[in-house]
Design an enzyme around this catalytic site. Structure first.
Site, PDB file in Angstrom:
ATOM      1  CB  SER A   1      -1.024   0.133   1.270  1.00  0.00           C
ATOM      2  OG  SER A   1      -0.175   0.274   2.513  1.00  0.00           O
ATOM      3  CE  LYS A   2       0.198   8.448  -1.219  1.00  0.00           C
ATOM      4  NZ  LYS A   2       1.423   9.067  -1.793  1.00  0.00           N
ATOM      5  NE  ARG A   3       0.871   2.948   7.674  1.00  0.00           N
ATOM      6  CZ  ARG A   3       0.303   1.677   8.106  1.00  0.00           C
ATOM      7  NH1 ARG A   3      -0.924   1.551   8.241  1.00  0.00           N
ATOM      8  NH2 ARG A   3       1.256   0.995   8.964  1.00  0.00           N
ATOM      9  CG  ASP A   4       2.996  -1.362   3.371  1.00  0.00           C
ATOM     10  OD1 ASP A   4       2.656  -1.702   4.151  1.00  0.00           O
ATOM     11  OD2 ASP A   4       2.518  -1.329   2.006  1.00  0.00           O
TER      12      ASP A   4
ATOM     13  CD  GLU B   1       4.747  10.584  -2.206  1.00  0.00           C
ATOM     14  OE1 GLU B   1       4.821  10.389  -0.931  1.00  0.00           O
ATOM     15  OE2 GLU B   1       3.930  10.426  -2.761  1.00  0.00           O
TER      16      GLU B   1
END
Ligand code: GLU
Length: 467
Positions: A241-244, A251
């Site tokens: 996911s974006k978080r991981d 970024e």
């Protein structure tokens, strides 16, 4: 060494380039470069509704940042419609493809009835050998004549032999009713025309490969070698996911990661060489071979990325760091600051963002004081010591221009006061940085102007002296 290797990276600019894509690019890049071959970049921008120029630019920016240079011009699929059309017509002419006049409703009905019978929905070839008069008012699609029996098989460099029953592939559409070519068709055409010899890509494309092979076969094109690489999963074994980590590659730059660390991190996600972890680009080029790609999915490990980043950060020269500071809106500090602080700041940071934060902590006035530390330090002895420090620093005539000079002053102050040098370090740290931790006191004293030191001592006194 292999000869005449041509690889490509073929992103769809429907979203930003994320690390899964970048890893694919890296593998293809390394394989081509290591063998004196060509590495091509093709932007798969046929889906006008979902493409964004921003995403295209972000891909090029990421390549530039990573130092992944490609050969020749970028190829844009959106500019190649005439080429695709030519091959569609050729296949029609040779009887290897045909017009299908089935309306959407008919197709839907067919699907429903197949499902009702418990069958997998597939086109029933009703126009495969059609000779009659086409129904009116229907713009046909073009379908390829897929083999009716036998096997479609290929040797995958990662997965081994892949074989599927021809019955599993129906006469799929190669051109929609508006004439636009479909995904698997254009991929196969382009890879052939670009003379790509080896395709390394995510194993989410494994199921597309038999269809692409049928296109190669229909056009008598040479079939490239395929390497389908397992996905990068999160530590829990799920899709990233974006978080991981599934975010825009750029970024990572804003977060203070170095391209060499990210490359090193990526190569180890899906490829290994013994238990070696650190690979310079030269070593990657020397050692990478797609034959060694792992067959099991790899797990994204944030700690490891940080570890690699701090390793590469420590190896940067002062000039390397100076060149990167503008990215973090930081000016290049004085030569003295660089000489006194950079080594220690590098030791203490895992990312450039942390490096810059520590540097700012040293050079900018203190904005927050640690509350706990303040409460602990609020004693009359400390207030007395601070006053003495102010007097002492005011009286210093020679500039403190080295760590050694600062250490000598601290020792002489301590002996003058009849105390151990270490006994007032916490107080001094509070005055100079407002908190525990941070850089060593002596080099900081050497970097700061005398006025700044006095100002910080006075501010600390005002904060601690609540009488
Ligand atoms: N455009 C496809 C993607 O971004 C890749 C196609 C391929 O590598 O064959 O997933």
């Amino acid at each position: 060494m292999e000869t005449n290797i041509v690889t490509r990276f073929a992103p769809s600019p429907t979203g930003y380039l994320h690390i899964g894509g970048l890893r694919t690019a890296l593998f293809n890049y390394l394989y081509a470069r290591a063998n004196g071959g060509k590495f091509l970049l093709r932007i798969e921008d046929t889906d006008k509704a979902r493409n964004s120029n921003e995403a295209k630019e972000a891909i090029l920016r990421a390549f530039n940042w990573m130092g992944l240079d490609y050969d020749g011009e970028v190829i844009y699929q959106s500019e190649r419609f005439l080429i695709y059309q030519h091959y569609i017509e050729l296949l029609l002419k040779e009887g290897k493809a045909y017009y299908c006049y089935m309306s959407k409703e008919e197709l839907e009905d067919l699907r429903e009835s197949q499902k009702a019978r418990g069958e997998t929905p597939r086109y029933d070839n009703r126009y495969r050998n059609f000779q009659g008069t086409p129904p009116e008012g229907i713009k046909p699609v073009v379908r390829i004549k897929a083999p009716l029996e036998g096997e479609i098989s290929f040797e995958d460099g990662v997965k081994g032999r892949i074989s599927i029953d021809a019955k599993e592939i129906d006469d799929f559409i190669i051109a929609r009713s508006d004439g636009s070519p479909t995904y698997n068709f254009v991929v196969a055409i382009d890879d052939s025309l670009m003379e790509v010899t080896d395709i390394i890509r995510g194993d989410d494309h494994l199921s597309n490969t038999p269809k692409q092979i049928l296109i190669y076969q229909a056009l008598n094109f040479k079939i490239p070698k395929f390497f389908h690489v397992p996905m990068i999963l999160n530590p829990q074994g799920h899709k990233l996911s974006k978080r991981d980590g599934a975010m825009n590659v750029m970024e990572y730059q804003s977060m203070g990661y170095l391209p060499q660390a990210l490359l090193n991190f990526l190569i180890r996600l899906g490829w290994s060489y013994g238990d070696q972890e650190i690979f310079s680009k030269e070593e990657m080029l020397k050692l990478f071979n797609p034959k060694d790609l792992n067959t099991a999915p790899s797990a994204y490990n944030q700690e490891k990325l940080l570890w690699l980043n701090s390793y590469y950060l420590k190896n940067l020269t002062n000039d390397n760091i100076n060149a990167l500071l503008p990215l973090y809106n930081e000016k290049i500090p004085s030569q003295k600051t660089q000489d006194m602080l950079y080594t220690e700041l590098k030791e203490r940071s895992k990312t450039l963002q942390e490096f810059v934060a520590l540097l700012r902590e040293c050079l900018l006035p203190i904005s927050v004081y640690d509350e706990k530390m303040k409460n602990k330090l609020q004693t009359s002895e400390n207030i007395h010591l601070l006053k003495e420090l102010i007097i002492y620093f005011k009286a210093i005539k020679k500039p403190i221009d080295s760590t050694k000079a600062a250490e000598i002053e601290l020792e002489s102050f301590a002996s003058f006061q009849g105390i151990k040098p270490k006994s007032f370090f916490m107080l001094l740290r509070f005055a100079l940085l407002g908190k525990s931790g941070g850089v060593s006191i002596a080099p900081l004293l050497a970097v700061l102007e005398k006025e700044e030191i006095l100002m910080r001592l006075k501010n600390a006194l005002a904060i601690l002296d609540i009488t």
